[in-house]
Design an enzyme around this catalytic site. Structure first.
Site, PDB file in Angstrom:
ATOM      1  N   LYS A 123      -0.231  -2.276  -7.056  1.00 42.47           N
ATOM      2  CA  LYS A 123       1.199  -2.419  -7.682  1.00 42.47           C
ATOM      3  C   LYS A 123       1.111  -2.340  -9.204  1.00 42.47           C
ATOM      4  O   LYS A 123       2.234  -1.750  -9.992  1.00 42.47           O
ATOM      5  CB  LYS A 123       1.596  -3.971  -7.485  1.00 42.47           C
ATOM      6  CG  LYS A 123       2.283  -4.009  -6.059  1.00 42.47           C
ATOM      7  CD  LYS A 123       3.112  -5.223  -6.020  1.00 42.47           C
ATOM      8  CE  LYS A 123       3.544  -5.580  -4.630  1.00 42.47           C
ATOM      9  NZ  LYS A 123       4.522  -6.790  -4.686  1.00 42.47           N
ATOM     10  N   LYS A 204       1.344   1.408   5.610  1.00 35.76           N
ATOM     11  CA  LYS A 204       1.815   0.257   6.307  1.00 35.76           C
ATOM     12  C   LYS A 204       3.299   0.307   6.027  1.00 35.76           C
ATOM     13  O   LYS A 204       3.749   0.791   5.007  1.00 35.76           O
ATOM     14  CB  LYS A 204       1.278  -1.065   5.939  1.00 35.76           C
ATOM     15  CG  LYS A 204       1.603  -1.429   4.477  1.00 35.76           C
ATOM     16  CD  LYS A 204       1.289  -2.930   4.363  1.00 35.76           C
ATOM     17  CE  LYS A 204       2.025  -3.144   2.905  1.00 35.76           C
ATOM     18  NZ  LYS A 204       2.316  -4.506   2.574  1.00 35.76           N
ATOM     19  N   LYS A 207       8.516  -2.746   2.239  1.00 30.95           N
ATOM     20  CA  LYS A 207       9.888  -2.655   1.544  1.00 30.95           C
ATOM     21  C   LYS A 207      10.076  -1.670   0.679  1.00 30.95           C
ATOM     22  O   LYS A 207      10.925  -1.205   0.416  1.00 30.95           O
ATOM     23  CB  LYS A 207      10.248  -3.984   1.022  1.00 30.95           C
ATOM     24  CG  LYS A 207      10.170  -5.309   2.048  1.00 30.95           C
ATOM     25  CD  LYS A 207      10.241  -6.432   1.458  1.00 30.95           C
ATOM     26  CE  LYS A 207       9.960  -7.630   2.295  1.00 30.95           C
ATOM     27  NZ  LYS A 207       9.132  -8.829   1.439  1.00 30.95           N
TER      28      LYS A 207
HETATM   29  P1  TYM Z   1       5.804 -10.238   2.174  1.00 33.39           P
HETATM   30  O1  TYM Z   1       6.854 -10.511   1.791  1.00 33.39           O
HETATM   31  O2  TYM Z   1       5.312  -8.820   1.687  1.00 33.39           O
HETATM   32  O3  TYM Z   1       5.519  -9.949   3.656  1.00 33.39           O
HETATM   33  C1  TYM Z   1       5.918 -11.086   4.607  1.00 33.39           C
HETATM   34  C2  TYM Z   1       4.926 -11.146   5.730  1.00 33.39           C
HETATM   35  O4  TYM Z   1       5.059  -9.814   6.411  1.00 33.39           O
HETATM   36  C3  TYM Z   1       3.778  -9.259   6.636  1.00 33.39           C
HETATM   37  N1  TYM Z   1       4.057  -7.920   6.730  1.00 33.39           N
HETATM   38  C4  TYM Z   1       3.439  -6.974   7.599  1.00 33.39           C
HETATM   39  N2  TYM Z   1       2.832  -7.375   8.764  1.00 33.39           N
HETATM   40  C5  TYM Z   1       2.479  -6.423   9.669  1.00 33.39           C
HETATM   41  N3  TYM Z   1       2.929  -5.035   9.252  1.00 33.39           N
HETATM   42  C6  TYM Z   1       3.271  -4.935   8.109  1.00 33.39           C
HETATM   43  N4  TYM Z   1       3.811  -3.454   7.930  1.00 33.39           N
HETATM   44  C7  TYM Z   1       3.739  -5.854   7.274  1.00 33.39           C
HETATM   45  N5  TYM Z   1       4.505  -5.968   6.098  1.00 33.39           N
HETATM   46  C8  TYM Z   1       4.622  -7.076   5.683  1.00 33.39           C
HETATM   47  C9  TYM Z   1       2.973  -9.862   5.348  1.00 33.39           C
HETATM   48  O5  TYM Z   1       1.571  -9.790   5.774  1.00 33.39           O
HETATM   49  C10 TYM Z   1       3.434 -11.213   5.121  1.00 33.39           C
HETATM   50  O6  TYM Z   1       2.770 -12.103   6.138  1.00 33.39           O
HETATM   51  N6  TYM Z   1       2.477 -12.834  -0.911  1.00 33.39           N
HETATM   52  C11 TYM Z   1       3.603 -12.725   0.333  1.00 33.39           C
HETATM   53  C12 TYM Z   1       4.334 -13.875   0.534  1.00 33.39           C
HETATM   54  C13 TYM Z   1       3.669 -15.327   0.090  1.00 33.39           C
HETATM   55  C14 TYM Z   1       2.960 -16.051   1.080  1.00 33.39           C
HETATM   56  C15 TYM Z   1       2.493 -17.238   0.357  1.00 33.39           C
HETATM   57  C16 TYM Z   1       2.505 -15.836   2.301  1.00 33.39           C
HETATM   58  C17 TYM Z   1       3.987 -16.039  -0.783  1.00 33.39           C
HETATM   59  N7  TYM Z   1       3.204 -17.041  -0.887  1.00 33.39           N
HETATM   60  C18 TYM Z   1       1.682 -18.341   1.048  1.00 33.39           C
HETATM   61  C19 TYM Z   1       1.671 -16.767   2.924  1.00 33.39           C
HETATM   62  C20 TYM Z   1       1.267 -18.062   2.160  1.00 33.39           C
HETATM   63  C21 TYM Z   1       4.224 -11.650   0.572  1.00 33.39           C
HETATM   64  O7  TYM Z   1       4.457 -10.850  -0.365  1.00 33.39           O
HETATM   65  O8  TYM Z   1       4.590 -11.201   1.863  1.00 33.39           O
END
Ligand code: TYM
Length: 349
Positions: A123, A204, A207
């Site tokens: 990023k 992957k 967003k």
């Molecule tokens: P975020 O918002 O990017 O994504 C949310 C969840 O979706 C999963 N994910 C995917 N799984 C499979 N294939 C994909 N292409 C894909 N894209 C996203 C992510 O792995 C995630 O589980 N940092 C985290 C949010 C967060 C968090 C936490 C998660 C903040 N605090 C504490 C767990 C525990 C994030 O940006 O997820």
């Protein structure tokens, strides 16, 4: 109801924490890698699910659209099946323990641990200015998780490294100040943990790319759009429909993986389903079909929920209160361990 004191049975149960950013339209990767599993889990565990708006502002956001998307994600999670009577669903910035806990953990986290994070490198690459928040992002994530003494953190593969860092931070704090935090485990689904872009199965689904034509399937896309996205999906010049680790077959493997998670079938059953398929065209339309049917009720429930802003806000307020009941006392324990002078409690001596 969601505190461990709630019932004797709950005491035995694992505590789960996970989060999702309100930073763009939620897509099939979020749904299959995370949300669908959360919905299934809420029947048997004590769950905390958090809309992590403080994480979203580590990169610039338009204030109005951040507010709108935060509410939209709340509606989407409820539409997907999260039940406020079975889990605690809340907005991160409503519970101040997260930001405060992040500061306390910052003070025990070596910078080198953060500079090594793959997501930070990705990023920040090529950016003229990188916020301190982007570097500290995984510390806030560690605070999210360990302030709830979560045993399990269900995430997609891309977040595994961050959960491992949360483990390291919890363990380091425990070493420095005595046993305080549960050391959490990442829980990664076997299939669906990494849904790939339909236009490029080497990256992957994300967003950040979701405005690229044919990359992602949005959770709110209508059937026609979903069909179009799958029709355009990149495959290969062969005709074999089977799971494979061959990078040249990543497109077909991705389509089969999506079909597998949506239908809940085994790999063998999935391959058998396509034994008589008429080529990749047939594969694509059948995968599109199951995805359309999976997302249809979610989209319909979402439309109803997003219309009732007062109800959504009330549900988020209840979630925040319950989350505060757990993270508040934990934060006080942490401050006490560190040696911060605790303020006198109201009515206390
Ligand atoms: P975020 O918002 O990017 O994504 C949310 C969840 O979706 C999963 N994910 C995917 N799984 C499979 N294939 C994909 N292409 C894909 N894209 C996203 C992510 O792995 C995630 O589980 N940092 C985290 C949010 C967060 C968090 C936490 C998660 C903040 N605090 C504490 C767990 C525990 C994030 O940006 O997820």
């Amino acid at each position: 109801m969601q505190t461990r004191e709630m019932s004797a049975a709950a005491v035995e149960e694992k505590r789960v924490f996970s989060g999702i950013q309100p930073s763009g339209e939620l897509h099939l990767g979020n749904y299959l890698g995370a949300i669908k599993g959360w919905v299934e889990r809420q029947r048997e565990k004590v769950n905390f699910f958090c809309i992590v708006d403080l994480h979203a502002i580590t990169v610039p956001q338009d204030p109005e659209s951040l507010r709108r998307r935060t509410r939209s994600v709340a509606a989407m999670l409820l539409a997907a099946g999260l039940d406020p009577d079975r889990c605690t669903l809340f907005i991160q910035s409503h519970v101040s323990a997260h930001a405060e806990g992040c500061w306390l953990l910052n003070c025990v986290t070596p910078i080198g641990w953060l500079e090594r994070m793959t997501q930070f490198k990705d990023k920040s690459a090529g950016q003229e200015r990188v916020s301190t928040g982007l570097l500290g992002y995984p510390v806030l994530m560690a605070a999210d998780i360990i302030l709830y003494d979560a045993d399990e953190v269900p995430v997609g593969v891309d977040q595994k490294q961050h959960v491992e860092l949360a483990r390291d931070i919890a363990a380091r704090f425990n070493r420095l100040y005595g046993e305080t935090f549960v050391v959490p485990e990442p829980v990664i689904p076997e299939v669906g943990a990494r849904v790939m872009g339909l236009n490029d199965p080497a990256v992957k689904m994300s967003k950040t790319h979701s405005d690229v034509r044919g990359h992602a399937v949005g959770m709110l896309d209508d059937p026609k759009e979903i069909e179009r996205s799958f029709k355009r999906a990149v495959t290969d010049s062969g005709n074999e429909i089977a799971f494979s680790n061959d990078p040249g077959k990543a497109g077909v493997n991705n389509l089969l993986g999506i079909y597998k998670v949506v239908t809940g079938r085994s790999k063998d059953e999935v391959e058998r389903d396509f034994e008589n398929a008429r080529g990749y065209g047939d594969l694509k339309s059948r995968v599109a079909e199951v995805v359309i049917e999976e997302l249809r009720p979610v989209r319909e429930r979402y439309r109803r929920l997003i219309g009732d802003v007062a109800e959504l806000d009330a549900l988020m307020a209840v979630g925040a209160e319950r989350a505060e009941d757990v993270s508040g006392p934990k934060l006080r324990e942490v401050k006490d361990r560190i040696g911060l002078a605790l303020p006198r409690m109201a009515g206390g001596g």
